[in-house]
Scaffold this motif. Sequence first.
Motif, mmCIF file in Angstrom:
data_model
loop_
_atom_site.group_PDB
_atom_site.id
_atom_site.type_symbol
_atom_site.label_atom_id
_atom_site.label_comp_id
_atom_site.label_asym_id
_atom_site.label_seq_id
_atom_site.Cartn_x
_atom_site.Cartn_y
_atom_site.Cartn_z
ATOM 1 N N LYS A 70 0.868 -1.564 -0.037
ATOM 2 C CA LYS A 70 -0.190 -0.321 -0.230
ATOM 3 C C LYS A 70 0.622 1.474 -0.444
ATOM 4 O O LYS A 70 0.326 1.751 0.116
ATOM 5 N N ALA A 71 2.371 1.245 0.133
ATOM 6 C CA ALA A 71 3.174 2.228 -0.050
ATOM 7 C C ALA A 71 3.564 2.990 -1.362
ATOM 8 O O ALA A 71 3.141 2.037 -1.879
ATOM 9 N N PRO A 72 3.937 4.041 -1.397
ATOM 10 C CA PRO A 72 4.149 4.802 -2.500
ATOM 11 C C PRO A 72 5.229 4.028 -3.322
ATOM 12 O O PRO A 72 5.173 3.794 -4.567
ATOM 13 N N SER A 73 5.932 3.599 -2.602
ATOM 14 C CA SER A 73 6.653 3.357 -3.280
ATOM 15 C C SER A 73 7.359 1.458 -2.242
ATOM 16 O O SER A 73 7.731 1.463 -0.939
ATOM 17 N N ILE A 74 7.074 0.389 -2.876
ATOM 18 C CA ILE A 74 7.324 -0.482 -2.094
ATOM 19 C C ILE A 74 8.762 -1.768 -1.653
ATOM 20 O O ILE A 74 8.361 -1.296 -0.386
ATOM 21 N N PHE A 75 9.959 -0.964 -2.388
ATOM 22 C CA PHE A 75 10.798 -1.617 -2.220
ATOM 23 C C PHE A 75 11.675 -0.183 -1.171
ATOM 24 O O PHE A 75 11.916 -0.385 0.251
ATOM 25 N N ASP A 76 11.465 1.223 -1.073
ATOM 26 C CA ASP A 76 11.629 1.852 -0.483
ATOM 27 C C ASP A 76 11.449 1.927 1.033
ATOM 28 O O ASP A 76 11.747 1.576 2.564
ATOM 29 N N THR A 77 9.723 1.272 1.330
ATOM 30 C CA THR A 77 9.427 0.518 2.516
ATOM 31 C C THR A 77 10.373 -0.583 2.951
ATOM 32 O O THR A 77 10.394 -0.243 4.224
ATOM 33 N N LEU A 78 10.523 -1.142 2.303
ATOM 34 C CA LEU A 78 11.336 -2.444 3.199
ATOM 35 C C LEU A 78 12.162 -1.838 3.254
ATOM 36 O O LEU A 78 13.104 -2.551 3.868
ATOM 37 N N ASN A 79 12.869 -1.262 3.010
ATOM 38 C CA ASN A 79 14.809 -1.279 2.741
ATOM 39 C C ASN A 79 14.625 0.070 4.441
ATOM 40 O O ASN A 79 15.812 0.802 4.534
ATOM 41 N N ASN A 80 13.138 0.692 4.380
ATOM 42 C CA ASN A 80 13.758 1.755 5.461
ATOM 43 C C ASN A 80 13.389 1.456 6.788
ATOM 44 O O ASN A 80 12.488 -0.225 7.332
ATOM 45 N N PRO A 81 14.690 1.343 7.870
ATOM 46 C CA PRO A 81 14.802 0.343 9.278
ATOM 47 C C PRO A 81 14.036 0.648 10.113
ATOM 48 O O PRO A 81 13.715 0.049 10.839
#
Length: 331
Positions: A185-196
């Motif tokens: 549901k995030a604007p960027s899936i991978f950016d969210t996954l890579n946010n500690p």
Amino acid sequence: MSFTDVFFGFLPYFFHSQLLIKVPYPTTDCTGRTIIVTGANVGLGKETARHYVRLNAEKVILACRSAEKGENARREIESSTGRAGVCEVWSLDMADYNSVKEFAKKTRSLKRLDSVVENAGILTTNFKEVAGNESTITVNVVSTFLLALLLLPKLRESGRQHNVTPTLTIVTSELHYVTAFPERKAPSIFDTLNNPKEARMSDRYHVSKLLEVLGCREIARQHSVSQTGVTINLVNPGWCHSELDREMSSPVIRFVKNILCRTTEMGSRTLTLAGVAGPETHGKYLSDGHIMKCAPLVEGREGPEMQRRVWAELAQQLESIEPGVTKNVAA
């Protein structure tokens, strides 16, 4: 995945599969074939390589991060099968994109390449950035697809030369069923996954396996076997005795594993079967040696758009690592 889906859908299937299903013993003759198995120094990878050697493959490449462990595996496989000179140990570090590129470049020297089983992966609950992504995403997703796309031209070339349809298998997991994947549901899936600060590491392995499923399905949706020249499929080995979950070992987990887990050899049968499966499995999820449905989240209303988004973001990353690599999908 909702509680209802888990309790009434996934769990009955899981217990039935683990306790009652005996995966067919692979019997396909692999005479003349060259096969790559990644993560082949231990566990499922080693047992899968052993099956292919037993099935008369001409060459089985053990792709390993540790050369020493790879050589130990080679000696053990040759001793148990009575076939010397079949296995070769090649260096491959899935946490290093340059290592993936060098490995793929080395395959150009092969006489032929018939099958690749991408088994290498990690399971960790510790957030660590590696090569611009959280380590699980780097190893299980980005490097896995980078290697796949880099090897497709060689597989396709071999298929044309020998009038066969090579197979590329990505080892995923039934655990893709049990993640709700809120990152979608995030604007960027991978950016969210890579946010500690936002990382849900207890669920990270499950998500990485779901991303593999979504990426593979979208590639297959966009490109048929006639376009790729290669069958690309997914396989679930089930819960097996292996070193994958060694970080989370405890007396309780070991007790449960002794009751529920398949032997490593039994689990490796699923990988072996998938690696020699035909075009009817293109883009399909295999479990217990058969085509099965994916998780409701994948098969449901959100599935098509979700897999399109995942592949679009993943393809962008792959292009930044190796410009032009996504064009390798089709001839």
